[in-house]
Every structure is written in structure tokens, then in C-alpha cells.
Scaffold this motif. Structure first.
Motif, PDB file in Angstrom:
ATOM      1  N   VAL A  49     -13.600  64.130  31.778  1.00 58.20           N
ATOM      2  CA  VAL A  49     -13.299  62.799  32.438  1.00 58.20           C
ATOM      3  C   VAL A  49     -12.913  63.103  33.585  1.00 58.20           C
ATOM      4  O   VAL A  49     -13.529  61.211  35.155  1.00 58.20           O
ATOM      5  N   ALA A  50     -12.854  64.837  34.435  1.00 56.34           N
ATOM      6  CA  ALA A  50     -12.143  64.244  35.997  1.00 56.34           C
ATOM      7  C   ALA A  50     -12.383  65.919  35.794  1.00 56.34           C
ATOM      8  O   ALA A  50     -11.827  66.286  35.621  1.00 56.34           O
ATOM      9  N   ASP A  51     -13.049  66.339  36.967  1.00 52.50           N
ATOM     10  CA  ASP A  51     -12.959  67.921  37.491  1.00 52.50           C
ATOM     11  C   ASP A  51     -13.024  67.385  39.253  1.00 52.50           C
ATOM     12  O   ASP A  51     -12.739  66.665  39.798  1.00 52.50           O
ATOM     13  N   GLY A  52     -13.112  69.173  39.775  1.00 54.67           N
ATOM     14  CA  GLY A  52     -13.000  69.025  41.380  1.00 54.67           C
ATOM     15  C   GLY A  52     -11.519  69.034  41.856  1.00 54.67           C
ATOM     16  O   GLY A  52     -10.807  69.273  42.364  1.00 54.67           O
ATOM     17  N   LEU A  53     -10.240  68.877  40.279  1.00 54.62           N
ATOM     18  CA  LEU A  53      -8.680  69.077  40.682  1.00 54.62           C
ATOM     19  C   LEU A  53      -8.646  70.334  40.449  1.00 54.62           C
ATOM     20  O   LEU A  53      -9.136  71.868  40.600  1.00 54.62           O
ATOM     21  N   THR A  54      -7.224  71.091  41.141  1.00 54.01           N
ATOM     22  CA  THR A  54      -6.652  71.501  41.450  1.00 54.01           C
ATOM     23  C   THR A  54      -5.339  72.318  41.068  1.00 54.01           C
ATOM     24  O   THR A  54      -4.065  71.291  41.264  1.00 54.01           O
ATOM     25  N   HIS A  55      -5.368  72.675  39.883  1.00 59.94           N
ATOM     26  CA  HIS A  55      -4.157  72.644  39.083  1.00 59.94           C
ATOM     27  C   HIS A  55      -3.457  71.554  38.117  1.00 59.94           C
ATOM     28  O   HIS A  55      -2.718  71.250  39.104  1.00 59.94           O
ATOM     29  N   PRO A  56      -4.082  71.115  37.869  1.00 58.15           N
ATOM     30  CA  PRO A  56      -3.588  69.718  36.999  1.00 58.15           C
ATOM     31  C   PRO A  56      -2.559  69.599  36.365  1.00 58.15           C
ATOM     32  O   PRO A  56      -2.899  70.701  35.454  1.00 58.15           O
ATOM     33  N   TRP A  57      -1.723  70.001  36.748  1.00 60.15           N
ATOM     34  CA  TRP A  57      -0.208  70.019  35.971  1.00 60.15           C
ATOM     35  C   TRP A  57      -0.057  68.782  34.377  1.00 60.15           C
ATOM     36  O   TRP A  57       0.282  69.628  33.283  1.00 60.15           O
ATOM     37  N   ASP A  58       0.167  67.817  35.109  1.00 61.80           N
ATOM     38  CA  ASP A  58       0.012  66.815  33.819  1.00 61.80           C
ATOM     39  C   ASP A  58      -0.340  65.579  33.508  1.00 61.80           C
ATOM     40  O   ASP A  58      -1.159  64.906  35.030  1.00 61.80           O
ATOM     41  N   VAL A  59      -0.324  64.760  32.505  1.00 62.02           N
ATOM     42  CA  VAL A  59      -1.547  63.088  32.628  1.00 62.02           C
ATOM     43  C   VAL A  59       0.389  62.421  32.325  1.00 62.02           C
ATOM     44  O   VAL A  59       0.557  62.281  31.231  1.00 62.02           O
ATOM     45  N   GLY A  60      -0.280  61.129  32.823  1.00 62.30           N
ATOM     46  CA  GLY A  60       0.341  59.828  32.543  1.00 62.30           C
ATOM     47  C   GLY A  60      -0.876  58.864  31.902  1.00 62.30           C
ATOM     48  O   GLY A  60      -1.674  58.666  33.012  1.00 62.30           O
ATOM     49  N   VAL A  61      -0.289  58.260  30.827  1.00 67.46           N
ATOM     50  CA  VAL A  61      -1.439  57.132  30.565  1.00 67.46           C
ATOM     51  C   VAL A  61      -1.089  55.466  31.233  1.00 67.46           C
ATOM     52  O   VAL A  61       0.071  55.893  30.591  1.00 67.46           O
ATOM     53  N   LEU A  62      -1.752  54.883  31.706  1.00 73.55           N
ATOM     54  CA  LEU A  62      -0.671  53.580  32.066  1.00 73.55           C
ATOM     55  C   LEU A  62      -1.167  52.222  31.169  1.00 73.55           C
ATOM     56  O   LEU A  62      -2.175  52.777  30.235  1.00 73.55           O
ATOM     57  N   PRO A  63      -1.353  51.804  31.300  1.00 68.34           N
ATOM     58  CA  PRO A  63      -1.055  50.789  30.592  1.00 68.34           C
ATOM     59  C   PRO A  63      -2.493  49.964  30.537  1.00 68.34           C
ATOM     60  O   PRO A  63      -2.701  50.015  29.070  1.00 68.34           O
ATOM     61  N   ASP A  64      -3.173  50.507  30.962  1.00 67.88           N
ATOM     62  CA  ASP A  64      -4.496  50.067  31.315  1.00 67.88           C
ATOM     63  C   ASP A  64      -5.465  50.346  31.054  1.00 67.88           C
ATOM     64  O   ASP A  64      -6.832  50.628  30.657  1.00 67.88           O
ATOM     65  N   GLY A  65      -4.889  51.993  30.538  1.00 64.24           N
ATOM     66  CA  GLY A  65      -5.898  53.696  30.201  1.00 64.24           C
ATOM     67  C   GLY A  65      -5.976  54.110  31.134  1.00 64.24           C
ATOM     68  O   GLY A  65      -6.714  55.430  30.828  1.00 64.24           O
ATOM     69  N   ALA A  66      -5.947  53.687  32.810  1.00 62.91           N
ATOM     70  CA  ALA A  66      -6.330  55.123  34.071  1.00 62.91           C
ATOM     71  C   ALA A  66      -4.960  56.274  33.633  1.00 62.91           C
ATOM     72  O   ALA A  66      -4.618  55.589  32.767  1.00 62.91           O
ATOM     73  N   LEU A  67      -5.570  57.138  34.444  1.00 64.06           N
ATOM     74  CA  LEU A  67      -5.076  58.365  34.045  1.00 64.06           C
ATOM     75  C   LEU A  67      -3.911  58.483  35.640  1.00 64.06           C
ATOM     76  O   LEU A  67      -4.925  58.309  36.465  1.00 64.06           O
ATOM     77  N   LEU A  68      -3.150  59.077  35.491  1.00 60.10           N
ATOM     78  CA  LEU A  68      -2.270  59.359  36.793  1.00 60.10           C
ATOM     79  C   LEU A  68      -2.365  60.566  36.944  1.00 60.10           C
ATOM     80  O   LEU A  68      -1.404  61.520  35.482  1.00 60.10           O
ATOM     81  N   VAL A  69      -2.418  61.186  37.061  1.00 66.68           N
ATOM     82  CA  VAL A  69      -2.319  63.093  37.408  1.00 66.68           C
ATOM     83  C   VAL A  69      -1.530  63.531  38.424  1.00 66.68           C
ATOM     84  O   VAL A  69      -1.798  63.162  39.204  1.00 66.68           O
ATOM     85  N   THR A  70      -0.644  64.354  38.077  1.00 64.55           N
ATOM     86  CA  THR A  70      -0.078  65.722  39.066  1.00 64.55           C
ATOM     87  C   THR A  70      -0.680  66.987  39.256  1.00 64.55           C
ATOM     88  O   THR A  70      -0.921  67.374  38.263  1.00 64.55           O
ATOM     89  N   GLU A  71      -1.396  67.462  40.221  1.00 69.90           N
ATOM     90  CA  GLU A  71      -1.920  68.537  41.188  1.00 69.90           C
ATOM     91  C   GLU A  71      -0.841  69.746  41.163  1.00 69.90           C
ATOM     92  O   GLU A  71      -0.539  69.077  42.443  1.00 69.90           O
ATOM     93  N   ARG A  72      -0.297  70.732  41.008  1.00 67.95           N
ATOM     94  CA  ARG A  72       0.583  71.176  41.510  1.00 67.95           C
ATOM     95  C   ARG A  72       0.734  71.478  42.554  1.00 67.95           C
ATOM     96  O   ARG A  72       1.300  71.658  42.944  1.00 67.95           O
ATOM     97  N   PRO A  73      -0.419  71.622  43.751  1.00 68.60           N
ATOM     98  CA  PRO A  73      -0.156  71.661  45.224  1.00 68.60           C
ATOM     99  C   PRO A  73       0.223  70.506  45.797  1.00 68.60           C
ATOM    100  O   PRO A  73       0.739  70.542  47.207  1.00 68.60           O
TER     101      PRO A  73
END
Length: 401
Positions: A49-73
Motif C-alpha cells: 500500500v506504500a513504498d519509497g519509505l525509510t525504516h517505517p517503524w510503526d503504523v497507527g490505524v486512524l478511524p477512517d482507515g487511513a494509516l499514520l506511519v513513523t519513519e525512523r529518520p
């Protein structure tokens, strides 16, 4: 530019049963294993569902289904139905070095009204690592930026090189916040010191950062000790809560081999002591048992260990949920960094025993190192890779034949 990739892999799901015991000295001993195929025709659908990221560390699922992602840098990213964009936030104080940086994330249960989420991150000042801290943010209505609300908890120990920074937050069944932390691989007294926040599972109030009054050491005069839920850990990378029971499970890196999955018991000592009972000043990770039952006879043995000959480096963890998963419903899903695989631990009814470990071939050495594993309300799993270049987020769902 980050471009969401499409692509679906559907393969038959195989299962492999492995189990390891623990002898009185805390070393793993192999027990018989068996292999079988699933009988209910479950397959896995793996969608990038997504690429081009750098060390995506975690994923939070929002109420509408969107994702909030932390990248380690030190980046926040929003993923929503094919769209991937950055979230502007002042993360200039993030100390992104080694294993540290912008790490775990949890979406607050009242996000629909408050728009709050909390991250774990290493913090620097004047170019020097200060601590690991929990920071609460508010996401804007257009989801394009996040503003700092408060430092929820500061003072988690940190090493300048970032080793053993932890740090995974997860909501407990009662709404409190569980946080798995690392021991910094420097000061050997940290894991057994209940006044230190390193090498622990913490349990804190999501609004105040204080330890709840029913924590195991709530009567302590020390504020840090009041936050401790369990101790004697090395480097916790995943924390998950079993649905329907509230049981807490943690994944933990061993020194060489002896990775662990632990059932976290309130007040439990998990037996990691690189100071050898305070007899040495250096951090000893070569000659110390991961769970030292000789020095700590009442230490809690691991629920599962990889043993001496295998290193998986288990990371994010979440429980599989939904009848569509068939026999895998209720399994504990764990991503492996070194092992480059997804492990699904099947538990007995009490949750006190691993009965089988499922190794889906969809992930076995196919996507590299796996870091984050989170479950969504619709039963999907979200899994992130951690190779450092062109990393991805995958959505994993069961398919029935």
C-alpha cells in the motif's frame, strides 16, 4: 517522490510447529517439532500500500482507515487509499542514530474527537542524545501537519549510538498505555533497577504519564518505579494485548540467539542482568543468560525462545483477529528483522503456552527485514519492512478457498 505501489501476492499458507523449552539455567532446549498444512484453505493476500519509505517503524490505524506511519529518520507519513504524503511536524530534536530515532506510535482511543496520537522517539539537545521520550501530537483536520501537545514522559535512558532504544507503545485493554523499552546496552544495572525506565514494560496513564494506582509498585516513593509493569528485559520491540483476555505479550531481542516472546506478568522479573548481580561494571551480553534462573529463581521464563542456534530478532507484534482467518484467528503475529519472516504464534486457551508457530511463505525471505506489525479493526494486518531503502507498508488479509 513516493509513489504507492500496487501488487498482490496470493500463496498457499503453510504452517510449521516449533517450540523451545527452558532449562533451569535459562538456556533453550529443543523439543520435538512437527509440520503440517492448513486444513481450512486459508491463503494470504499481501498488498503493497506504500513504498519509497525509510525504516517505517510503526503504523497507527486512524478511524477512517487511513494509516499514520513513523519513519525512523524523523518523518511522519500518511497513507490513505493510494495516496502517500508527508505530515509536517517539528521533529528536529529526534536523535536518529543506530537503532534510535522516531519509533513507536499509538493512536489515542478518542482520536475522532481529539486527533491525538503519541510517539516514542530518541531526543537530542545541542547535538547530544538526552533521553528516549513519549511525545503526544495533534493531527490537523487536513492531515497535513501535526503539532506538539506535550511531552508525555521523559527520562527513558538512551545511548548516544542508539543501541537498544526500544520503544513500542500499545494501548492496554483498560485504556492505559503500555510501553516496551530497551536497556541501552551500556549501563548494565538498568534492567534490574526498578527506578530506571529502561529494560522494562511500563504502564502509564495516557493523559498524565503517571503510573496508575493499580500498578505492581504503585506504593513506591519513586515515580519511575510506580510506572514499572515488568522488568529485567533486554530490548523489547513489540507489545501486544490478547483480545478478550487483556493478557500482555512482548517480543524481545536476545544477545545471540535466545530471542523471546514473553507473557508479561505484573511485577514480573524476566531475568536479564548484564551486571551479573552488580559484580561487574561493564555491560556483559556474551556470558549472561537471557533469563537467569540461577540468580533470580523467581524470574519468569519465556513463553517461547528461539534457542541458541537461531536468531530471529523479533520486532512488532499484534494479534490476528476475525473468523476469516480460520484456525489462525487469535494468533500472535510477530515480524522478524534478522529472520526476515512473519511468525504466527498459536496459543492455548489460557495463553500460557505456544502450541504452534506458523511460518507464512508469503513473507519468508521475500521482503527482507520486517519491523512493524499492527492489526486493524477490519481484521487486516499491516506489516512494514526495514531495509533502509525503498521500504514498504503491506496490508495482509486472509482469503478462503
Amino acid at each position: 517522490m513516493r509513489v504507492p505501489a500496487l501488487g498482490i501476492v496470493c500463496l498457499a499458507l503453510l504452517t510449521v510447529l516449533t517450540a523451545c523449552g527452558v532449562d533451569p539455567e535459562g538456556n533453550a532446549s529443543n523439543t520435538p517439532t512437527t509440520t503440517r498444512s492448513t486444513s481450512d484453505g486459508v491463503t494470504m493476500r499481501v498488498e503493497r500500500v506504500a513504498d519509497g519509505l525509510t525504516h517505517p517503524w510503526d503504523v497507527g490505524v486512524l478511524p477512517d482507515g487511513a494509516l499514520l506511519v513513523t519513519e525512523r529518520p524523523g518523518r511522519l507519513t500518511l497513507v490513505d487509499d493510494g495516496e502517500v504524503h508527508g505530515v509536517e511536524a517539528d521533529t528536529s530534536s529526534v536523535h536518529a542514530r543506530g537503532e534510535g530515532g522516531l519509533m513507536g506510535l499509538v493512536v489515542h482511543p478518542d482520536f475522532a474527537s481529539s486527533r491525538l496520537f503519541t510517539t516514542c522517539q530518541t531526543h537530542r539537545h545541542d547535538g547530544r542524545a538526552v533521553d528516549v521520550r513519549l511525545v503526544t501530537w495533534r493531527l490537523s483536520e487536513d492531515r497535513r501537519n501535526a503539532t506538539h501537545v506535550r511531552d508525555l514522559l521523559t527520562g527513558l535512558p538512551v545511548a548516544d549510538n542508539g543501541r537498544h532504544s526500544g520503544c513500542r507503545p500499545t494501548l492496554a485493554a483498560d485504556g492505559s498505555l503500555l510501553v516496551g523499552t530497551g536497556d541501552t546496552a551500556s549501563d548494565p544495572t538498568i534492567p534490574q533497577d526498578r527506578t530506571s525506565l529502561g529494560g522494562k514494560v511500563l504502564r502509564i496513564d495516557l493523559r498524565t504519564g503517571q503510573g496508575p494506582p493499580d500498578n505492581p509498585f504503585a506504593s513506591s516513593s519513586d515515580g519511575n518505579e510506580r510506572r514499572v509493569y515488568s522488568y529485567g528485559h533486554r530490548n523489547i520491540q513489540g507489545v501486544a494485548v490478547r483480545l478478550g483476555t487483556g493478557q500482555v505479550y512482548a517480543t524481545e531481542h536476545g544477545p545471540t540467539g535466545f530471542d523471546e516472546v514473553n507473557l508479561v506478568r505484573p511485577g514480573g522479573n524476566y531475568g536479564w542482568d548484564p551486571s551479573r548481580g552488580g559484580s561487574i561494571d561493564d555491560y556483559d551480553e556474551d556470558d549472561v543468560s537471557m533469563t537467569d534462573l540461577q540468580r533470580f529463581p523467581n524470574a519468569v521464563p519465556p513463553l517461547w525462545t528461539s534457542g541458541e542456534s537461531s536468531t530471529e530478532a523479533p520486532s512488532g507484534a499484534a494479534f490476528v483477529s476475525g473468523s476469516a482467518w480460520g484456525a489462525l484467528n487469535g494468533a500472535l503475529a510477530v515480524g522478524a528483522l534478522r529472520g526476515q519472516k512473519l511468525l504466527l504464534f498459536l496459543l492455548d486457551d489460557t495463553g500460557d503456552e505456544v502450541t504452534e508457530v506458523v511460518l507464512p511463505p508469503e513473507f519468508d525471505d521475500r521482503f527482507g527485514r520486517l519491523r512493524g506489525v499492527r492489526s486493524a479493526p477490519d481484521g487486516a494486518l499491516y506489516v512494514t519492512t526495514s531495509g533502509g531503502e525503498d521500504d514498504a507498508v503491506f496490508r495482509v488479509t486472509p482469503q478462503r478457498r
